[in-house]
Design a protein around this motif. Sequence first.
Motif, PDB file in Angstrom:
ATOM      1  N   ARG A 292       0.833  -1.182   0.000  1.00  0.00           N
ATOM      2  CA  ARG A 292       0.000   0.000   0.000  1.00  0.00           C
ATOM      3  C   ARG A 292       0.880   1.249   0.000  1.00  0.00           C
ATOM      4  N   GLY A 293       0.261   2.331  -0.382  1.00  0.00           N
ATOM      5  CA  GLY A 293       0.884   3.643  -0.273  1.00  0.00           C
ATOM      6  C   GLY A 293       2.207   3.743  -1.009  1.00  0.00           C
ATOM      7  N   PRO A 294       3.195   4.356  -0.365  1.00  0.00           N
ATOM      8  CA  PRO A 294       4.475   4.633  -1.019  1.00  0.00           C
ATOM      9  C   PRO A 294       5.176   3.370  -1.521  1.00  0.00           C
ATOM     10  N   ARG A 296       3.803   0.640  -2.657  1.00  0.00           N
ATOM     11  CA  ARG A 296       3.118   0.204  -3.870  1.00  0.00           C
ATOM     12  C   ARG A 296       3.544   1.087  -5.045  1.00  0.00           C
ATOM     13  N   LEU A 297       3.645   2.369  -4.785  1.00  0.00           N
ATOM     14  CA  LEU A 297       4.036   3.282  -5.860  1.00  0.00           C
ATOM     15  C   LEU A 297       5.495   3.078  -6.255  1.00  0.00           C
ATOM     16  N   GLN A 298       6.331   2.796  -5.287  1.00  0.00           N
ATOM     17  CA  GLN A 298       7.741   2.553  -5.594  1.00  0.00           C
ATOM     18  C   GLN A 298       7.857   1.307  -6.484  1.00  0.00           C
ATOM     19  N   PHE A 300       5.516   0.170  -8.350  1.00  0.00           N
ATOM     20  CA  PHE A 300       4.879   0.539  -9.610  1.00  0.00           C
ATOM     21  C   PHE A 300       5.907   1.179 -10.546  1.00  0.00           C
ATOM     22  N   SER A 332      -5.587  -3.684 -11.266  1.00  0.00           N
ATOM     23  CA  SER A 332      -5.466  -2.249 -11.556  1.00  0.00           C
ATOM     24  C   SER A 332      -3.997  -1.829 -11.531  1.00  0.00           C
ATOM     25  N   PHE A 333      -3.207  -2.481 -10.692  1.00  0.00           N
ATOM     26  CA  PHE A 333      -1.763  -2.188 -10.660  1.00  0.00           C
ATOM     27  C   PHE A 333      -1.153  -2.453 -12.026  1.00  0.00           C
TER      28      PHE A 333
ATOM     29  N   SER B 183      -2.291   8.631  -2.533  1.00  0.00           N
ATOM     30  CA  SER B 183      -0.883   8.385  -2.276  1.00  0.00           C
ATOM     31  C   SER B 183      -0.119   8.957  -3.450  1.00  0.00           C
ATOM     32  N   GLU B 204      13.376   8.774  -3.674  1.00  0.00           N
ATOM     33  CA  GLU B 204      11.927   8.955  -3.734  1.00  0.00           C
ATOM     34  C   GLU B 204      11.450   9.651  -2.483  1.00  0.00           C
ATOM     35  N   ASP B 209       0.467  10.687   1.664  1.00  0.00           N
ATOM     36  CA  ASP B 209      -0.055   9.339   1.808  1.00  0.00           C
ATOM     37  C   ASP B 209      -1.099   9.342   2.900  1.00  0.00           C
TER      38      ASP B 209
END
Lengths: 548, 279
Positions: A292-294, A296-298, A300, A332-333, B183, B204, B209
Amino acid sequence: MRRLLIVSAVTASAALALTAYQLAPPSSPFVIPSENRVFADRTPNSAEELIEEATLFRTTYEFKRKIEATLSGKTLTNVSYEGTLFVDWKATSDLGKSAVLSFQLKQVPDQKAKMKIRLDRDHRLVSVKIPEGLSQADLDAISILKDLVSILAYRHGEDSTGKYRFTEKETQDVSSKETVWTKQKIAYESKALSMIRFLKSHHETRTSFGTQTPVYFRGREETQLGATKDSLFTVSEYTLRKKGHEETALDHAQDSTIWKESKLELDSSENIFARVDWKEIETALPLTGTLRGPERLQFFRKTVKALKTDPSKTKALRDWISRHRGNAKMASFGIGALATHGTPEAQKELLDLFSEFGKTRQTKSLQHTILGSFTTTEAKLIPETRTFLSELAGQKETDLDLAMNATLAMGSAMKKEPTAADEQRLGELAATAQDREEKLAYLDAIGNSGSANLISVVEDHLRSPDATIREKATFALRWMESEQATGLIVRSFEDPDVRVKSAAVKAVSYQKDFSAYQSMLATCVQKPASEKIGDLCKSVAQAQHEAE
Amino acid sequence: MGHSGYTSPFLLLAMVAGLASISSAEATDSASTGKTIEEKNRLLGRDLAVKNRYDTTASERGVETTTDVKFLGKNRTLLESNVEYIPGETTNDPGSAESDLYVGGMRVWTGKGRFEKGSFIYEGGIAPSQMAWPIVTYPLGPVLLQIDAGISYEVGVEARVTPFLSYPIEFSSIGASVKANASASGYVEGYANFLVVRGGVGGELTVLDGYGKVAADIYFNQKPVLNYAGKLTLLQGRIYGFVDTFNVFGWKWKRWWNPTLFSWDGKCWAFGGESCVAF
């Protein structure tokens, strides 16, 4: 027998080629007399000369390089390395040459590197190949070979990368006026533009290749980086001394190395940020449902980079999304990664997934996710995707929700790359709006597009008795940059409905040129229609001031 | 048509059924004005900031939330979301609800909406996506780097409208709430290789968030009462630089300089019963 075959083949091709062959020196501002060139004039004067060239032979060089780098006058590194370079040559049918280079380094005897080059009949470098599957250390070793090749493959002026610039002047003293002037000039350029690289070499001895005379080649290169007072300065001195030139029994046709094309660049090390191994992604993909959050984005971002590193994995990700269609978070990812990667292949995979997901009710939401990704991606949409969106946008009777979502994506695509066909299509669709909700949807799509060519549709709706439609039409002007749009936004600010006023101020915040709105914002701040509108105007005016 | 609301009349049953729509236990911070949560810092010599605003809409018949990000000096609106009640034009017309979601200025589909326990609910979200920022040039010691930067993000929104309609209309009220889960992670990367020296910038940064929610009790003849809930972490992360030199004898790169260009634990905002304390 082999030698006879080679001679026969070359003689036959030479007989055909000789009649047409002409040495055509390329045009260049740097005209180097042929005696200064590293390689002898390549015009074959006789069949005997060709036969000699046809023979496999090996030239052996000793090389030595000393590198000193200083930073603000302090020595950063001071190293030297030396070794033996082997160049195994053979002629090619187009009267050029190919060679396999290999070297042995005295300081690091285990570190070997191999490279294949091809020269054309003017002795210019045509291609460079390196073995596949090299480790990073091997790639670093290749950089030495590349330096040596660039010395050997002497060019008239600049090579194809433009990074090397050889001059005809022989200068012993690097602090000469000319040198200083050149450095100053480049330093000026580097201040004005981004970082540059300057390379200058001085040849002290004329050399020739393919003869039995000893060759001694010495050069000096200087590099100045950046233009700050802490400029890094590197000086490297290199020597390349030919030691032998003899026939060899080596035949690299027997070599089982798998070669791949490589660019001749100074830097063999790759951008350490750019590459991500797909194996790393494959291992971690199952976790996307829990990240989740950061984090998941990292992950991504890593996934998008891995797709860029190895575009062939687009299909693998598509298949993974399909397998995990039951888990909306995971699917969705993957959809987001494909859309952000945005290549034509990735978009085609998304279109393929869209049709696959349409077969079950359960995956309907993923179709909306794909359309949403087309709306938010910064990648330009390919014609196939745009045609798909245009057709889907017209299928209101079949599925109104998908049609409206596709219309929003169409608008977004037009913002990145407007086309007359899409503008016409959106205008036509907007004209078919039957109820309030459809009108609002088409205004949203026009807003997404920022297309000033559709301003007439927007202007019509600014006259609507429905304040919600007027509000939406006003905000649709946000990315339109024209006098007419400006006039309409300012006029909307005079609207009696506070929602329309608010939409006008918000639209201004998206405009590039605030100058036309200064009076409107000033009035708004001084005599706001409401406290809320006044605060909004202050905020937009402040953002404008900071941007300046 | 999700984004513009469901035009079926809101039933009077909503008066009874809509009990739990906004009076949730989590919304304990209340106010009569909007709320702004903002953090600022500097990164690579340029402004870094994130601003979240929660408020009623201009018409004061709904609520809205916006998130603006300033990264490497350039401002962009990441998220705008609102939900609003639109009164009917006649006494027989109970009105409708509108909900919008904009991401990076683009209108994104929010779905059709559905009725649940007397509230009308819109949900919208997008798959992870990315916004690129303009390239900036940054001098790292002796090396001039071109920095690629941008923000990757993921957003979800839940908006709700609950009418408590009464006659005469002056005694009616509206409950409206919008909750944004967002986020956003900023990245910076720059790299250059000069034979025996290479340099770079990387890292990063969690721009944002968490979630923020604003709910409002909206009355026809008095000021609205707003309630807030949420927990947000802002501007947390580390951006580093490096300069390496190449050691021929070891045949490897050696880190010569490794400055930290930005390092911050970030700021956590918690309101409406949430807590930033972690155990």
